[in-house]
Design an enzyme around this catalytic site. Structure first.
Site, short mmCIF file in Angstrom:
data_model
loop_
_atom_site.label_atom_id
_atom_site.label_comp_id
_atom_site.label_asym_id
_atom_site.label_seq_id
_atom_site.Cartn_x
_atom_site.Cartn_y
_atom_site.Cartn_z
N LYS A 14 1.93 -2.22 33.48
CA LYS A 14 2.68 -2.89 32.40
C LYS A 14 2.53 -2.15 31.08
O LYS A 14 3.51 -1.92 30.37
CB LYS A 14 2.18 -4.33 32.20
CG LYS A 14 2.46 -5.26 33.35
CD LYS A 14 2.05 -6.68 33.01
CE LYS A 14 0.60 -6.87 32.66
NZ LYS A 14 -0.36 -6.60 33.75
N ARG B 216 0.76 -15.31 30.04
CA ARG B 216 -0.05 -15.16 31.23
C ARG B 216 -0.34 -16.50 31.89
O ARG B 216 -0.98 -16.55 32.94
CB ARG B 216 -1.38 -14.50 30.86
CG ARG B 216 -1.51 -13.06 31.34
CD ARG B 216 -2.81 -12.54 30.82
NE ARG B 216 -3.34 -11.42 31.54
CZ ARG B 216 -3.27 -10.16 31.08
NH1 ARG B 216 -2.62 -9.88 29.99
NH2 ARG B 216 -3.87 -9.20 31.75
N ARG C 187 -8.45 4.51 36.30
CA ARG C 187 -7.93 4.47 34.93
C ARG C 187 -9.02 4.81 33.91
O ARG C 187 -10.15 4.36 34.01
CB ARG C 187 -7.39 3.06 34.67
CG ARG C 187 -6.67 2.92 33.36
CD ARG C 187 -5.65 1.84 33.42
NE ARG C 187 -6.21 0.50 33.42
CZ ARG C 187 -5.47 -0.60 33.54
NH1 ARG C 187 -4.17 -0.50 33.71
NH2 ARG C 187 -6.02 -1.79 33.53
N ARG D 32 -12.70 1.22 30.98
CA ARG D 32 -12.84 -0.07 30.32
C ARG D 32 -13.78 -0.95 31.14
O ARG D 32 -13.70 -0.95 32.37
CB ARG D 32 -11.46 -0.76 30.27
CG ARG D 32 -10.69 -0.45 29.02
CD ARG D 32 -9.25 -0.88 29.12
NE ARG D 32 -8.98 -2.16 29.77
CZ ARG D 32 -7.76 -2.63 30.01
NH1 ARG D 32 -6.69 -1.92 29.64
NH2 ARG D 32 -7.57 -3.76 30.60
N ARG E 153 -9.88 -10.38 38.07
CA ARG E 153 -8.63 -10.43 37.30
C ARG E 153 -7.44 -10.69 38.23
O ARG E 153 -6.49 -11.39 37.87
CB ARG E 153 -8.43 -9.12 36.53
CG ARG E 153 -9.41 -8.97 35.38
CD ARG E 153 -9.42 -7.58 34.81
NE ARG E 153 -8.18 -7.24 34.13
CZ ARG E 153 -7.82 -6.01 33.81
NH1 ARG E 153 -8.60 -4.98 34.14
NH2 ARG E 153 -6.70 -5.77 33.19
P1 AMP Z 1 -4.52 -6.42 29.62
O1 AMP Z 1 -4.77 -5.22 28.78
O2 AMP Z 1 -3.18 -7.03 29.38
O3 AMP Z 1 -4.80 -6.17 31.07
O4 AMP Z 1 -5.56 -7.53 29.14
C1 AMP Z 1 -6.96 -7.31 29.21
C2 AMP Z 1 -7.68 -8.64 29.15
O5 AMP Z 1 -7.38 -9.32 27.92
C3 AMP Z 1 -7.30 -9.62 30.23
O6 AMP Z 1 -8.00 -9.40 31.44
C4 AMP Z 1 -7.67 -10.94 29.58
O7 AMP Z 1 -9.06 -11.15 29.59
C5 AMP Z 1 -7.26 -10.72 28.13
N1 AMP Z 1 -5.86 -11.10 27.88
C6 AMP Z 1 -4.81 -10.27 27.57
N2 AMP Z 1 -3.69 -10.96 27.37
C7 AMP Z 1 -4.00 -12.26 27.57
C8 AMP Z 1 -3.25 -13.47 27.53
N3 AMP Z 1 -1.94 -13.47 27.25
N4 AMP Z 1 -3.91 -14.63 27.79
C9 AMP Z 1 -5.23 -14.65 28.05
N5 AMP Z 1 -5.99 -13.55 28.11
C10 AMP Z 1 -5.39 -12.35 27.88
#
Ligand code: AMP
Length: 292
Positions: free
Chosen positions: A17, A95, A134, A167, A178
């Protein structure tokens, strides 16, 4: 048909994404709003919010809807993204079902609405491997993949020479957590947006360029499927039981279109709370395939 203006990129962790949203932002002149990036920035800056969300993110959990919406509102206001005809791509948001409602309300304040939801479909088995490869730049946040998109100098960012790290939430155990969260809390959005006639699915297993072409076509074209009447997202415990007992029409459709992803989802559900279950689920799937 006109290019969609307000786009949501949906998909499991590791589906690409972030990479695809950045490409789309560049090629299609979109403002890129990624809640994951906003949260990571708060963690890196050591803000009060950052201190609260850090352990949640490192455990692979979801940050509360209210906190995420607060951050998003701020970022949108700063970028002036809710106003006028600015194209916006939301990455990693919504989400959860409540977040979808909150995003609708936020957009409605400036007379706007989600035009297209692009689901990047990727099998779970591909995702875990992909995320393990990654690496992210600690300085500028650029993302690499040791196999598919390696940096020119190992361990260093091509753009700013910053250090590349894994990360904490990209570790295998966390990725599995996740993924479970994704199927439990985020996947119900697939049926919701399909029912609203906004969803377009793009296969995410291929090369980055191929997926990017699919995403661009998806924001330029119109959703392939009309709203499915029976498409009701499984909500809460009862909903989940219903979904398990009798898949909705739309679920059957996605199973036909993306059997690997669907198998992956089933495997993830049965794997819940088991320590090393993946091999077993895979073996089962293999046996089934050989029998048929
Ligand atoms: P991402 O970079 O989008 O994979 O997000 C990394 C982490 O941030 C996720 O695993 C969640 O812990 C948190 N996170 C990101 N976006 C959201 C969201 N919209 N709602 C809740 N937690 C989020």
């Amino acid at each position: 048909m006109a290019r969609a203006r307000i786009v949501v990129l949906l998909g499991p962790p590791g589906a690409g994404k972030g990479t695809q949203a950045k490409r789309l932002a560049k090629q299609g002149s979109y403002l890129h709003l990624a809640t994951g990036d906003l949260l990571r920035s708060a963690v890196a800056r050591g803000t009060e919010l950052g201190k609260v969300v850090r352990p949640i993110m490192e455990a692979g959990g979801l940050v509360s809807d209210a906190l995420v919406m607060g951050l998003l509102k701020e970022a949108m206001a700063e970028a002036g993204g809710a106003k006028g005809g600015q194209r916006v791509v939301f990455d990693g948001m919504p989400r959860t079902l409540p977040q979808a409602g909150m995003l609708d309300e936020l957009l409605a304040e400036s007379g706007r609405a989600i035009d297209r939801v692009v689901l990047i479909n990727t099998a779970d088995k591909v995702l875990v491997d992909r995320v393990a490869q990654r690496r992210s730049c600690v300085v500028c946040g650029a993302v690499y993949n040791l196999k598919a998109k390696p940096p020119q100098v190992p361990g260093h960012c091509d753009a700013c020479n910053g250090e590349l790290i894994q990360r904490p939430d990209d570790r295998r155990e966390t990725v599995l957590a996740r993924l479970r969260k994704y199927w439990q809390d985020t996947a119900p959005l697939i049926d919701l947006f399909r029912a609203r006639g906004l969803l377009v699915e793009v296969p995410g297993n291929g090369a980055i360029d191929d997926v990017a072409a699919g995403v661009l076509a998806a924001v330029d074209g119109k959703p392939a499927l009309k709203a499915a009447k029976s498409a009701k997202p499984p909500v809460g415990r009862k909903g989940k039981a219903r979904a398990k007992a009798k898949p909705s029409a739309s679920r059957k459709q996605s199973a036909r279109r993306a059997p690997a992803a669907e198998k992956g989802r089933k495997a993830t559900r049965t794997r819940k709370n088991k320590a090393e279950p993946r091999g077993r689920s895979r073996a089962k799937a293999g046996r089934k395939k050989r029998r048929s």
